[in-house]
Design an enzyme around this catalytic site. Structure first.
Site, short mmCIF file in Angstrom:
data_model
loop_
_atom_site.label_atom_id
_atom_site.label_comp_id
_atom_site.label_asym_id
_atom_site.label_seq_id
_atom_site.Cartn_x
_atom_site.Cartn_y
_atom_site.Cartn_z
N LYS A 212 -9.46 -13.14 4.60
CA LYS A 212 -10.78 -12.88 5.20
C LYS A 212 -11.45 -14.16 5.66
O LYS A 212 -12.14 -14.16 6.68
CB LYS A 212 -11.67 -12.11 4.22
CG LYS A 212 -11.25 -10.66 4.07
CD LYS A 212 -12.33 -9.81 3.46
CE LYS A 212 -11.92 -8.34 3.49
NZ LYS A 212 -12.87 -7.45 2.86
N LYS B 192 -2.61 -4.58 7.40
CA LYS B 192 -3.31 -3.46 6.75
C LYS B 192 -4.30 -2.79 7.70
O LYS B 192 -4.98 -3.48 8.47
CB LYS B 192 -4.06 -4.06 5.55
CG LYS B 192 -4.78 -3.07 4.67
CD LYS B 192 -5.50 -3.79 3.54
CE LYS B 192 -6.93 -4.12 3.91
NZ LYS B 192 -7.93 -3.82 2.90
N LYS C 56 -11.33 -1.88 8.19
CA LYS C 56 -12.57 -1.62 8.92
C LYS C 56 -12.86 -2.73 9.91
O LYS C 56 -13.50 -2.51 10.92
CB LYS C 56 -13.74 -1.55 7.94
CG LYS C 56 -13.66 -0.46 6.92
CD LYS C 56 -14.92 -0.48 6.05
CE LYS C 56 -14.77 0.39 4.81
NZ LYS C 56 -14.52 -0.39 3.58
N1 AQP Z 1 -5.18 0.15 4.50
C1 AQP Z 1 -5.38 0.63 3.28
N2 AQP Z 1 -4.41 1.35 2.68
C2 AQP Z 1 -4.60 1.87 1.43
N3 AQP Z 1 -5.74 1.71 0.74
C3 AQP Z 1 -6.73 1.00 1.32
N4 AQP Z 1 -7.96 0.68 0.92
C4 AQP Z 1 -8.58 -0.04 1.88
N5 AQP Z 1 -7.77 -0.21 2.92
C5 AQP Z 1 -6.61 0.43 2.61
C6 AQP Z 1 -8.52 1.06 -0.37
O1 AQP Z 1 -9.76 1.70 -0.13
C7 AQP Z 1 -10.62 1.42 -1.23
C8 AQP Z 1 -11.95 0.97 -0.71
O2 AQP Z 1 -11.76 -0.21 0.01
P1 AQP Z 1 -12.98 -1.14 0.37
O3 AQP Z 1 -14.13 -0.35 0.74
O4 AQP Z 1 -13.13 -2.16 -0.69
O5 AQP Z 1 -12.54 -1.72 1.68
P2 AQP Z 1 -11.63 -2.86 2.08
O6 AQP Z 1 -10.41 -2.99 1.26
O7 AQP Z 1 -12.44 -4.04 2.23
O8 AQP Z 1 -11.32 -2.12 3.37
P3 AQP Z 1 -11.12 -2.65 4.71
O9 AQP Z 1 -11.16 -1.50 5.60
O10 AQP Z 1 -9.88 -3.47 4.69
O11 AQP Z 1 -12.40 -3.54 4.99
P4 AQP Z 1 -12.40 -4.94 5.62
O12 AQP Z 1 -11.90 -4.79 6.99
O13 AQP Z 1 -13.83 -5.33 5.52
O14 AQP Z 1 -11.49 -5.76 4.77
C9 AQP Z 1 -9.93 0.39 -2.11
O15 AQP Z 1 -9.37 1.04 -3.23
C10 AQP Z 1 -8.85 -0.14 -1.24
O16 AQP Z 1 -7.71 -0.53 -1.99
#
Ligand code: AQP
Length: 334
Positions: free
Chosen positions: A113, A196, A199
């Site tokens: 990140k 991955k 968002k």
């Molecule tokens: N791609 C994924 N595959 C499986 N599980 C996923 N999770 C997130 N992305 C995937 C799971 O969703 C839960 C909530 O995640 P979060 O809200 O903490 O979001 P994050 O991991 O920060 O999601 P993003 O979409 O990847 O956000 P950004 O782009 O900001 O980094 C968790 O249990 C996570 O494992």
């Protein structure tokens, strides 16, 4: 026998996507019968990167609505916003003093990140895993359902629990177990099978949102990157083709089948046919959730009431744990 306890959270940092659903929320739904569950909208985590204050509360309600729309029973489980339970942040400070810089320096999510902009990202983004440890341990949670991407943070939580227990000669904190299961524990970008689904990916075509309408789902799956070969016959073969494997595991997870069963059905068939079936399946599973989210969002008082009840229940559990921690650490009780 008392049930084991779960804590898991989802950030209100953007619209939820298929990765959040298959990696986390769908699993929450299946676990709710067997565990005492705390599901938290982690808005404190969300602000580790800039969030528009005009939208944050609404996005927090949207995640709560998505939990309920996906099948989490708000009367049987504790749903709340992290920022409303101050014990999370209070315990996180103590964990900032327990966790070691070297541990946090190894966190790959921070490296991904922060990228090349390390000097400019928030301190919160770096210390995020300590807050996550506090989210879990303030409830003495024993199990944490997450996607594969959170595995390393959970290992850090275990290290923090262990070090706290050792440093203060206590057995207060359980060593929580990750629950990473299902066919799609790591849903990948539709544009690049090695990245991955997230968002923050700049391309809308990289992810399917829970709020996408049927046309968008069809378009995104149609445009999803694949290779020119027909579908593979075995999982081993699929593993050498990340984009193909991603779509196959998404199909398996959405249809509650194993990857092998999906391969038996589609092996040797063209991707055009498979993608059509996948789009139909995704629309069939996601549209009811999206419609229910829209309906729930039109009754904000109801959502706020759910979160208020959840907050009170969460504080009732968190408060005595924090009091014990303060005693153990040796703070003056004035
Ligand atoms: N791609 C994924 N595959 C499986 N599980 C996923 N999770 C997130 N992305 C995937 C799971 O969703 C839960 C909530 O995640 P979060 O809200 O903490 O979001 P994050 O991991 O920060 O999601 P993003 O979409 O990847 O956000 P950004 O782009 O900001 O980094 C968790 O249990 C996570 O494992």
């Amino acid at each position: 026998m008392t049930k084991n306890r779960i804590l898991s959270g989802v950030q209100p940092s953007g619209d939820l996507h298929l990765g959040n659903y298959l990696g986390a929320i769908k699993n929450f739904v299946s676990l709710q019968k067997d565990y005492e569950c705390f599901f938290c909208v982690v808005d404190l985590h969300a602000i580790t990167v800039w969030q528009d204050p005009k939208e944050l509360a609404q996005k927090t309600r949207e995640v709560t609505a998505a939990f309920i729309a996906s099948g989490i029973d708000p009367n049987e489980n504790i749903l709340f916003a992290q920022s409303q339970v101050p014990q999370h942040s209070q315990l996180a400070w103590i964990f900032n003093c327990v966790a070691r810089m070297g541990w946090l320096n190894r966190m790959t999510q921070f490296k991904d990140k922060a990228g090349k902009d390390r000097e400019n990202v928030s301190v919160g983004l770096f210390s995020y895993p300590n807050l996550m440890a506090a989210d879990i341990l303030i409830y003495l949670a024993t199990h944490v359902p997450v996607g594969e991407d959170q595995k390393q943070h959970l290992e850090l939580t275990r290290d923090i629990a262990q070090k706290f227990n050792n440093d203060f000669s206590t057995d207060l904190f359980p060593i929580p177990e990750p629950l990473i299961f299902g066919e799609a524990t790591r849903v990948m970008s539709l544009r690049d099978g090695t990245k991955k689904m997230s968002k923050s990916d700049p391309s809308d075509y990289s992810r399917i949102m829970l709020s996408d309408n049927i046309d968008s789902i069809v378009q995104k799956i149609k445009k999803a990157k694949t290779d020119p070969h027909p579908l593979p016959a075995t999982k081993e073969e699929a593993e050498k083709r990340p984009e193909a494997l991603n779509l196959i595991t998404i199909f398996a997870a959405l249809s509650d089948q194993s990857t092998d069963t999906v391969l038996e059905q589609y092996s040797g068939k063209e991707f055009s046919l498979f993608k059509k079936d996948l789009a139909d399946l995704a629309a069939e599973k996601l549209q009811p959730i999206s419609k229910e989210v829209t309906k729930l969002m039109s009754d904000q008082d109801y959502l706020d009431q759910i979160m208020k009840t959840g907050k009170d229940k969460a504080i009732a559990v968190a408060e005595p744990v924090l009091t014990k921690v303060y005693d153990i650490v040796g703070f003056a009780n004035t």
